[in-house]
Design an enzyme around this catalytic site. Sequence first.
Site, short mmCIF file in Angstrom:
data_model
loop_
_atom_site.label_atom_id
_atom_site.label_comp_id
_atom_site.label_asym_id
_atom_site.label_seq_id
_atom_site.Cartn_x
_atom_site.Cartn_y
_atom_site.Cartn_z
N ASP A 175 2.71 -3.33 34.44
CA ASP A 175 1.61 -3.25 33.49
C ASP A 175 0.70 -2.05 33.73
O ASP A 175 0.81 -1.36 34.75
CB ASP A 175 0.78 -4.54 33.53
CG ASP A 175 0.60 -5.09 34.95
OD1 ASP A 175 0.68 -4.31 35.92
OD2 ASP A 175 0.37 -6.29 35.08
N ASN B 294 -5.10 -17.54 37.71
CA ASN B 294 -4.87 -18.40 36.54
C ASN B 294 -3.38 -18.56 36.24
O ASN B 294 -3.01 -19.09 35.19
CB ASN B 294 -5.61 -17.84 35.31
CG ASN B 294 -5.09 -16.44 34.92
OD1 ASN B 294 -4.14 -15.94 35.52
ND2 ASN B 294 -5.71 -15.85 33.93
N HIS C 175 -1.18 -16.05 35.92
CA HIS C 175 -0.52 -14.97 35.18
C HIS C 175 0.52 -14.24 36.05
O HIS C 175 0.40 -14.19 37.27
CB HIS C 175 -1.53 -13.99 34.54
CG HIS C 175 -2.25 -13.08 35.48
ND1 HIS C 175 -3.53 -12.64 35.25
CD2 HIS C 175 -1.88 -12.48 36.66
CE1 HIS C 175 -3.90 -11.83 36.21
NE2 HIS C 175 -2.91 -11.72 37.08
N GLU D 15 -1.10 -13.71 30.28
CA GLU D 15 -2.18 -14.65 30.53
C GLU D 15 -1.82 -16.04 29.99
O GLU D 15 -0.97 -16.17 29.11
CB GLU D 15 -3.45 -14.15 29.83
CG GLU D 15 -3.94 -12.79 30.35
CD GLU D 15 -4.65 -12.87 31.70
OE1 GLU D 15 -4.13 -13.52 32.62
OE2 GLU D 15 -5.72 -12.25 31.83
C1 F6R Z 1 -0.26 -6.37 38.98
C2 F6R Z 1 -0.10 -7.56 38.15
C3 F6R Z 1 -0.85 -8.82 38.42
C4 F6R Z 1 -1.10 -9.11 39.90
C5 F6R Z 1 -1.91 -10.39 40.06
C6 F6R Z 1 -2.23 -10.67 41.52
O1 F6R Z 1 0.55 -5.32 38.51
O2 F6R Z 1 0.65 -7.52 37.22
O3 F6R Z 1 -0.15 -9.90 37.84
O4 F6R Z 1 0.13 -9.23 40.56
O5 F6R Z 1 -3.10 -10.29 39.34
O6 F6R Z 1 -3.09 -9.67 41.96
P1 F6R Z 1 -3.45 -9.51 43.51
O7 F6R Z 1 -2.19 -9.14 44.19
O8 F6R Z 1 -4.45 -8.39 43.55
O9 F6R Z 1 -3.99 -10.83 43.94
#
Ligand code: F6R
Length: 244
Positions: free
Chosen positions: A67, A136, A138, A143
């Site tokens: 992303d 959450n 995702h 989301e």
């Molecule tokens: C990052 C992404 C997100 C993260 C998720 C966890 O490219 O797509 O889904 O993997 O938000 O983030 P962290 O690792 O910072 O807890």
Amino acid sequence: MNIYKASDYEDMGRIAAKIIAAEVVLKPDCVLGLATGSSPVSTYEHLIKWYEEGYLDFSKVKTVNLDEYVGLSEDNDQSYHYFMDTCLFSRINIDKNNTYIPDGVCKDAEAECDDYEKKIENLGGIDIQVLGIGQNGHIGFNEPGKSFVKRTHVVELTKSTIEANKRFFEDVSMVPTSAITMGIGTIMKARKIIMLVNGEGKADILARAFKGDITPEVPASILQLHPDVTIVADEAALSRMNEI
Ligand code: F6R
């Protein structure tokens, strides 16, 4: 589903890096699906170290990222382009032309999403996709919602994601409110998935994702249907897996 229990964050990175390194050794032109955020940083550090020690060669490897924030250009230090460059690409012998991340400042976001999907198809699909999980549930920036969105798309970020990601920005008002993300179908087509999870704060969502119902309200729960998922997590993150 395989679960590796890591002793701590550093150990989580070492285990995940070993799985990725094995792929790079066995298939030097593999396609790695990569993630940003805190979870994969130690994994990338191990890969860099083994490259520096001469064990890994990334010259033929291709990468696709999950992303990118809409509105942040490559040189913005909060963009995922910038993150990947500083945390991995500039420190290994990868050909930058073989690294793909959605363009957050493209003129036509819909066309960018279609192109990105085609790019992944043309590369022959993803061999290993690295994932973190949001508080959450995702994955990528898919989301929670009423349905699973299959393909790469533009998404409005939820309040909880904006709150969780504000730690990387000076102020919450600077966190972008939308992003381009691979879809759930894009991720599910990866041949192998490694999910990295650490800390008590993720224990509840990890258990809901893998032990609860499969529902778009917990996007990661779809991974229960994937044939080759490996969770690499520390004890704190795994602590609720047997409670649900
Ligand atoms: C990052 C992404 C997100 C993260 C998720 C966890 O490219 O797509 O889904 O993997 O938000 O983030 P962290 O690792 O910072 O807890």
